[in-house]
Design a protein around this motif. Sequence first.
Motif, PDB file in Angstrom:
ATOM      1  N   ILE A  75      -0.028  -3.089   3.882  1.00  0.00           N
ATOM      2  CA  ILE A  75      -0.046  -2.853   2.746  1.00  0.00           C
ATOM      3  C   ILE A  75       1.129  -3.601   1.640  1.00  0.00           C
ATOM      4  O   ILE A  75       1.214  -3.187   0.426  1.00  0.00           O
ATOM      5  N   MET A  76       2.220  -4.046   2.271  1.00  0.00           N
ATOM      6  CA  MET A  76       3.226  -4.437   1.410  1.00  0.00           C
ATOM      7  C   MET A  76       2.923  -5.581   0.756  1.00  0.00           C
ATOM      8  O   MET A  76       3.429  -5.309  -0.451  1.00  0.00           O
ATOM      9  N   ASP A  77       2.439  -6.722   0.967  1.00  0.00           N
ATOM     10  CA  ASP A  77       2.223  -7.600   0.032  1.00  0.00           C
ATOM     11  C   ASP A  77       1.442  -7.060  -1.286  1.00  0.00           C
ATOM     12  O   ASP A  77       1.828  -7.780  -2.398  1.00  0.00           O
ATOM     13  N   GLN A  78       0.374  -6.663  -0.986  1.00  0.00           N
ATOM     14  CA  GLN A  78      -0.401  -6.184  -2.378  1.00  0.00           C
ATOM     15  C   GLN A  78       0.280  -5.296  -3.230  1.00  0.00           C
ATOM     16  O   GLN A  78      -0.015  -5.076  -4.504  1.00  0.00           O
ATOM     17  N   SER A  79       1.097  -4.318  -2.537  1.00  0.00           N
ATOM     18  CA  SER A  79       1.789  -3.104  -3.223  1.00  0.00           C
ATOM     19  C   SER A  79       2.775  -3.843  -3.985  1.00  0.00           C
ATOM     20  O   SER A  79       2.963  -3.576  -5.284  1.00  0.00           O
ATOM     21  N   ALA A  80       3.630  -4.985  -3.676  1.00  0.00           N
ATOM     22  CA  ALA A  80       4.598  -5.785  -4.385  1.00  0.00           C
ATOM     23  C   ALA A  80       3.665  -6.619  -5.460  1.00  0.00           C
ATOM     24  O   ALA A  80       4.191  -6.374  -6.651  1.00  0.00           O
ATOM     25  N   SER A  81       2.832  -7.003  -5.214  1.00  0.00           N
ATOM     26  CA  SER A  81       1.904  -7.903  -6.199  1.00  0.00           C
ATOM     27  C   SER A  81       1.467  -7.186  -7.200  1.00  0.00           C
ATOM     28  O   SER A  81       1.496  -7.286  -8.378  1.00  0.00           O
ATOM     29  N   LEU A  82       0.998  -5.959  -6.950  1.00  0.00           N
ATOM     30  CA  LEU A  82       0.311  -5.011  -7.847  1.00  0.00           C
ATOM     31  C   LEU A  82       1.218  -4.233  -8.652  1.00  0.00           C
ATOM     32  O   LEU A  82       1.071  -3.551  -9.619  1.00  0.00           O
ATOM     33  N   ARG A  83       2.319  -3.638  -7.900  1.00  0.00           N
ATOM     34  CA  ARG A  83       3.170  -2.547  -8.422  1.00  0.00           C
ATOM     35  C   ARG A  83       4.629  -3.160  -8.859  1.00  0.00           C
ATOM     36  O   ARG A  83       5.442  -2.387  -9.372  1.00  0.00           O
ATOM     37  N   GLY A  84       4.850  -4.606  -8.654  1.00  0.00           N
ATOM     38  CA  GLY A  84       6.237  -4.948  -8.900  1.00  0.00           C
ATOM     39  C   GLY A  84       6.517  -4.755 -10.506  1.00  0.00           C
ATOM     40  O   GLY A  84       5.577  -4.557 -11.259  1.00  0.00           O
ATOM     41  N   ALA A  85       7.632  -4.946 -10.684  1.00  0.00           N
ATOM     42  CA  ALA A  85       8.134  -5.141 -12.077  1.00  0.00           C
ATOM     43  C   ALA A  85       9.297  -6.110 -12.398  1.00  0.00           C
ATOM     44  O   ALA A  85       9.863  -6.262 -11.461  1.00  0.00           O
ATOM     45  N   ALA A  86       9.482  -6.689 -13.510  1.00  0.00           N
ATOM     46  CA  ALA A  86      10.526  -7.667 -13.758  1.00  0.00           C
ATOM     47  C   ALA A  86      12.010  -6.824 -13.377  1.00  0.00           C
ATOM     48  O   ALA A  86      12.245  -5.750 -13.935  1.00  0.00           O
ATOM     49  N   GLY A  87      12.714  -7.586 -12.923  1.00  0.00           N
ATOM     50  CA  GLY A  87      14.017  -6.821 -12.641  1.00  0.00           C
ATOM     51  C   GLY A  87      13.992  -5.746 -11.526  1.00  0.00           C
ATOM     52  O   GLY A  87      14.936  -5.123 -11.538  1.00  0.00           O
ATOM     53  N   GLN A  88      13.059  -5.537 -10.801  1.00  0.00           N
ATOM     54  CA  GLN A  88      13.053  -4.466  -9.912  1.00  0.00           C
ATOM     55  C   GLN A  88      12.314  -4.830  -8.513  1.00  0.00           C
ATOM     56  O   GLN A  88      11.788  -5.762  -8.419  1.00  0.00           O
TER      57      GLN A  88
END
Length: 386
Positions: free
Chosen positions: A174-187
């Motif tokens: 679940i790592m890749d889609q968690s990063a893609s869906l829940r990422g944020a600028a500078g985080q």
Amino acid sequence: MNVPLGTTELRSRFEAVFGAAPDGVWQAPGRVNLIGEHTDYNEGFVLPFAIDRAARVAVRLRPDSTVRMLSTFGNQGLTTADAAALEPAAARGWTKYPLGVLWALQQRGLAVPGLDLLLDSDVPRGAGLSSSHAIECAVILALNELTGAGLSAQDMVLATQRAENDFVGAPTGIMDQSASLRGAAGQAVFLDCRDQGVRLVPFDAEGAGLVLLVIDTKVSHSHAGGGYAARRASCELGADVLGVRALRDVGVEDLEEAAGLLDPETFRRVRHVVTENDRVLRTVELLEGAGPQAIGPLLDASHASMRDDFEISCPELDLAVDTARTAGAIGARMTGGGFGGCAIALAPAGAEERLRATVASAFTGAGYAAPDIFRVRPAAGALRLA
Ligand code: ADP
Ligand code: MG
């Protein structure tokens, strides 16, 4: 590296191909894993971030069940499928990603109609930056909005996992889609793979005068598939012998005892996972305190652990990492599953040019093909553009 189309350009290309304007345009980024490698399937911790390279899809729902898909990449032409007759493992080429998402939504009981879709992406393909999840996440965001399915981010994480595992046939977590869906600028996205909890952690490298460079070695060693399965098996064996549900439950303080219980190879595999989980936690602590300048030694230690204990590095990755450090990086490590792919280097902005030149000439000197070296920034997660 292909230059991404602007939203207006993507819309007008869509109209030229499909004869009507799209209902909207959505984008979802690729990701880089800052630290936490091979910890996901041990129910441990990972710390990826969404990058400023993304897949964009222009989509229009259709009144019938026909699916028509075109990518701006390659000359593959228009691919057609029937949304009412999707078969796992039957789809070929890149369209298995959008079709997998349709299928996974249907498996949740949602009625998904046909659609027209135009894809444009500047996430490098097959480099370990998850160009496949970028496509899936852009598509699921589009379909969630257009069909009014009302899925939460977590629902979408699980549906894209289902698409990859059961439709595409890739055993991903679940790592890749968690990063893609829940990422944020500078985080960065601190993800607990046991309870799937997510916390954003500040990672403003550029604000701290640093750059994060990806060094794509462009090699993929043939033992990648078998090596991955063997590492998973070692971790399971280690957890069994130590009597825990997953290696997540073993602490650094338990390693001394574990050494007496495990064969030497299994012990080294276990030690990587256990110390890597600890490094993720310490990286999070540092990013929330001292800032990105402080995490270099943890990146270095992560690489050493993958090279020596988990044995998933390769000469090209070691050369990239060692040379990056010589050229001024404050920390560097291979990232991704191993046996090739990319390394990352965190370096003072002023060292970037020297680092690029030094790594490139080291590769030439070793007789390796020239690597791709590019800068990535922690960027916004998936969103609607138009
Ligand atoms: P990764 O996700 O690490 O980039 P994968 O093998 O999982 O590697 O996914 C790469 C695949 O994704 C490619 O082989 C291709 O099928 C598909 N893909 C990625 N970007 C595009 C694109 N712009 N156009 C068409 N297909 C793409
Ligand atoms: Mg992928």
